[in-house]
Write an enzyme that holds these catalytic residues in place. Structure first.
Site, PDB file in Angstrom:
ATOM      1  N   TYR A  59     -11.300  -1.411  -0.075  1.00 66.06           N
ATOM      2  CA  TYR A  59     -11.321  -0.950   1.325  1.00 66.06           C
ATOM      3  C   TYR A  59     -10.072  -0.155   1.690  1.00 66.06           C
ATOM      4  O   TYR A  59     -10.033   0.473   2.746  1.00 66.06           O
ATOM      5  CB  TYR A  59     -11.525  -2.139   2.277  1.00 66.06           C
ATOM      6  CG  TYR A  59     -10.262  -2.775   2.829  1.00 66.06           C
ATOM      7  CD1 TYR A  59      -9.500  -3.647   2.053  1.00 66.06           C
ATOM      8  CD2 TYR A  59      -9.828  -2.503   4.127  1.00 66.06           C
ATOM      9  CE1 TYR A  59      -8.359  -4.225   2.556  1.00 66.06           C
ATOM     10  CE2 TYR A  59      -8.674  -3.080   4.638  1.00 66.06           C
ATOM     11  CZ  TYR A  59      -7.948  -3.935   3.861  1.00 66.06           C
ATOM     12  OH  TYR A  59      -6.795  -4.504   4.368  1.00 66.06           O
ATOM     13  N   TYR A  64       0.822  -1.213   0.000  1.00 69.99           N
ATOM     14  CA  TYR A  64       0.000   0.000   0.000  1.00 69.99           C
ATOM     15  C   TYR A  64       0.864   1.275   0.000  1.00 69.99           C
ATOM     16  O   TYR A  64       0.342   2.359   0.165  1.00 69.99           O
ATOM     17  CB  TYR A  64      -0.941   0.000   1.205  1.00 69.99           C
ATOM     18  CG  TYR A  64      -1.971  -1.118   1.194  1.00 69.99           C
ATOM     19  CD1 TYR A  64      -2.923  -1.201   0.183  1.00 69.99           C
ATOM     20  CD2 TYR A  64      -1.999  -2.082   2.202  1.00 69.99           C
ATOM     21  CE1 TYR A  64      -3.870  -2.218   0.169  1.00 69.99           C
ATOM     22  CE2 TYR A  64      -2.944  -3.102   2.193  1.00 69.99           C
ATOM     23  CZ  TYR A  64      -3.877  -3.165   1.180  1.00 69.99           C
ATOM     24  OH  TYR A  64      -4.818  -4.172   1.169  1.00 69.99           O
ATOM     25  N   HIS A  90       4.919  -6.355  -4.352  1.00 69.46           N
ATOM     26  CA  HIS A  90       3.490  -6.588  -4.550  1.00 69.46           C
ATOM     27  C   HIS A  90       2.660  -5.349  -4.329  1.00 69.46           C
ATOM     28  O   HIS A  90       3.073  -4.395  -3.668  1.00 69.46           O
ATOM     29  CB  HIS A  90       2.992  -7.712  -3.650  1.00 69.46           C
ATOM     30  CG  HIS A  90       2.963  -7.343  -2.198  1.00 69.46           C
ATOM     31  ND1 HIS A  90       4.090  -7.225  -1.431  1.00 69.46           N
ATOM     32  CD2 HIS A  90       1.936  -7.051  -1.373  1.00 69.46           C
ATOM     33  CE1 HIS A  90       3.761  -6.883  -0.208  1.00 69.46           C
ATOM     34  NE2 HIS A  90       2.463  -6.764  -0.138  1.00 69.46           N
TER      35      HIS A  90
END
Ligand code: ADP
Length: 560
Positions: A503, A108, A422
């Protein structure tokens, strides 16, 4: 670049000259001491690339150029007073500042800021105390630098594990506060970390300090000496027991937000349930996903499934045990026959359901028999207990995770590709066979188009599921990075067209996702901007986070 002042940062914040920047740094050094200020002057400083030694200044899993999402300096406040003073200084200089706790927000953006050149605030380095573990009330009060490992180890060292467990995510090195404010999940019955937080202390963009919920009420019954700063005064004795206090419930505006810096937070701990049993149920076929979700929904709603269980695709488990090369020489995505061969080799199914039952033995036996009977209706389904097998390493790890024992084992899947990095694509869905299959088939098809293996899991919440797709790519290969970026952008759009939203997301995708939450002409965004501009008129705190830009930034100019 020869002309570059060697003291100037690699990336200046918007609107700064090297001189003005230096003036800021000199003032910041006076607040936190020189040893707590590191200016990033050179790309050669961006060498930290591993979870165990995370970067404090850039995104280790960069999907755009590594030098784009990068801080100009890292400041490590020593205490709450330092945080307050830094905020006042940032207001004076109109300096964008990006707080983080540990920087292990991998997939993230890690510790990296949304606006290049922001000053990073490393809260965890010096502010890392476990302030209280309360057995009677089953909660802890922690500072930003306390990791899941830290709290678990504290419980073990103080012989408290027989009374209390801490819920942990897949890997336990992140901050409890960082994870909860980002609404991360774990897998015990206390898996929704935001739901289980209780009471916060927050520094506002102005530098003012507040406590939320019952923390706003002074408690003269708690012993303390006079002359303490507000952040040092013991909190109300119900601060960690009742979330809401009186009046508007403020905590929500400090989650996934740029409205405050959380300096203390309460987290509920799970009373030791008096018994525990983890299990794995393997399901052989791709389409078993449909039946499994129809079984899971009623059981989860009734709390026969007591925890946050996960339904994992074979490649997620396979990637924990070995890289792609260890299974195949192929570069393109593996096909159904190859997935079946891997499943056979690992004695797993195409889908693998990991859960646990909690409580004394008679309670567990009843719950387990209901769960088992329901799943055994799927032809070929098999149940495996960790005590009965030497062949299922992921089950052994999950058996720890589902009882709050943190580990690093699940870091391994990121090495599926060489130089593995990732991104997470994480849409929310209804727990139904139709929604699950549709979301899975859409995702799988796009992964194939991008030439990337589908690696994913469905994490079952109270009434919905988080579908977590792990997009693994080679961080040193621009073409592969671009493909991963194309994939996630396309998936976000596909999902929105089906009424699905994510989310949580990476820095590079925040604007795109915020745009999809567009009901009534983006009314929610306008509300968020109104609050942002009121609380942070200079727009200094994490501008652009989660797509919320202050009025002094042009959101379109900052699109990635
Ligand atoms: P992790 O716990 O995974 O290491 P980080 O410390 O990287 O997580 O934090 C993830 C994100 O959460 C940060 O980028 C920031 O936006 C937000 N965040 C983390 N800690 C705080 C905090 N104490 N106050 C406000 N926001 C925070």
């Amino acid at each position: 670049k020869e002309s570059k002042d060697p003291r100037a940062p690699l990336t200046l914040p918007p609107g700064f000259t090297a001189d003005k920047y230096e003036e800021f740094i000199t003032a910041a050094q006076q607040i936190v001491e020189e040893k707590n200020v590191t200016v990033i002057t050179d790309a050669a400083q961006l060498i930290h690339e591993h979870y165990t030694d995370p970067s404090k200044a850039h995104d280790m899993h960069n999907v755009v150029e590594k030098t784009y999402f990068v801080a100009s300096a890292v400041l490590s406040p020593r205490d709450v007073k330092d945080v307050q003073e830094i905020m006042r200084l940032c207001n004076e200089f109109e300096m964008p500042v990006w707080p983080f706790s540990i920087g292990r927000n991998t997939g993230y953006g890690g510790a990296a800021p949304r606006v290049p050149g922001s000053v990073a605030l490393d809260l965890g380095k010096n502010m890392n105390r476990i302030l209280e573990v309360n057995v009677e009330g089953a909660f802890a009060l922690v500072e930003p630098g306390v990791t899941f490992f830290d709290l678990h180890e504290y419980l073990v060292k103080n012989n408290l594990r027989d009374q209390l467990w801490v819920d942990v995510p897949d890997v336990g090195g992140g901050s409890i506060i960082g994870n909860a404010v980002e609404r991360g999940v774990g897998y015990t019955p206390y898996g929704d970390h935001w739901m289980m937080h209780c009471g916060m202390e927050v520094v506002l963009p102005s530098g003012e300090l507040i406590r939320t919920g019952m923390g706003a009420l002074p408690d003269p019954s708690r012993p303390h000496a006079d002359g303490l700063r507000p952040d040092q005064v013991p909190g109300n004795r119900a601060w960690q027991l009742f979330n809401y206090g009186f009046g508007p419930y403020n905590d929500g505006i400090f989650s996934q937000s740029n409205l405050g810096i959380v300096t203390k937070m309460g987290i509920w701990l799970m009373p030791n349930p008096g018994g525990y049993q983890a299990y794995l149920i393997t399901l052989p076929r791709d389409e078993d996903l449909h039946t499994a979700l129809e079984i899971i929904r009623p059981l989860r709603l009734q709390m026969v499934l007591q925890n946050v269980p996960t339904l994992r695709h074979i490649l997620l488990d396979a990637a924990v045990s070995g890289n792609k090369k260890s299974y195949s020489d192929k570069d393109e995505p593996l096909n159904d026959e190859e997935l079946d061969a891997i499943a056979k080799k690992l004695k797993l199914g195409r889908w693998n359901f990991y859960g646990a039952v909690y409580g004394p033995e008679p309670v567990r036996n009843v719950l387990w028999s209901v769960i088992k009977d329901a799943f055994m209706k799927i032809p070929g389904a098999k149940c495996i207990l960790p005590e009965e097998t030497q062949d299922h390493p992921v089950l052994q790890t999950r058996s720890g995770t589902l009882q709050g024992i943190p580990s690093l084992d699940e870091l391994a899947w990121v090495n599926w590709m060489p130089n593995g990095a990732h991104l997470f694509f994480s849409p929310i869905a209804k727990i139904t066979g139709d929604d699950g299959m549709l979301q899975y088939s859409m995702t799988k098809r796009r992964c194939k188009e991008a030439g990337i293996d589908f690696i994913g899991t469905f994490t079952i919440g109270m009434r919905e599921m988080h579908h977590i797709v792990c997009i693994v790519f080679d961080r040193y290969n621009k073409e592969k990075r671009d493909r991963a970026h194309w994939l996630i952008r396309t998936l976000i759009q596909d999902a929105a067209e089906n009424g699905w939203g994510e989310y949580r997301t990476h820095l590079a995708l925040m604007d795109q996702i915020a745009d999809t939450y567009s009901f009534n002409d983006n009314a929610q965004r306008k509300l968020n901007e109104t609050i942002k501009n009121a609380l942070d008129p200079k727009g200094i705190l994490a501008p652009g986070k989660n797509g919320v830009w202050p009025s002094n930034y042009d959101r379109d100019a900052w699109r990635i």
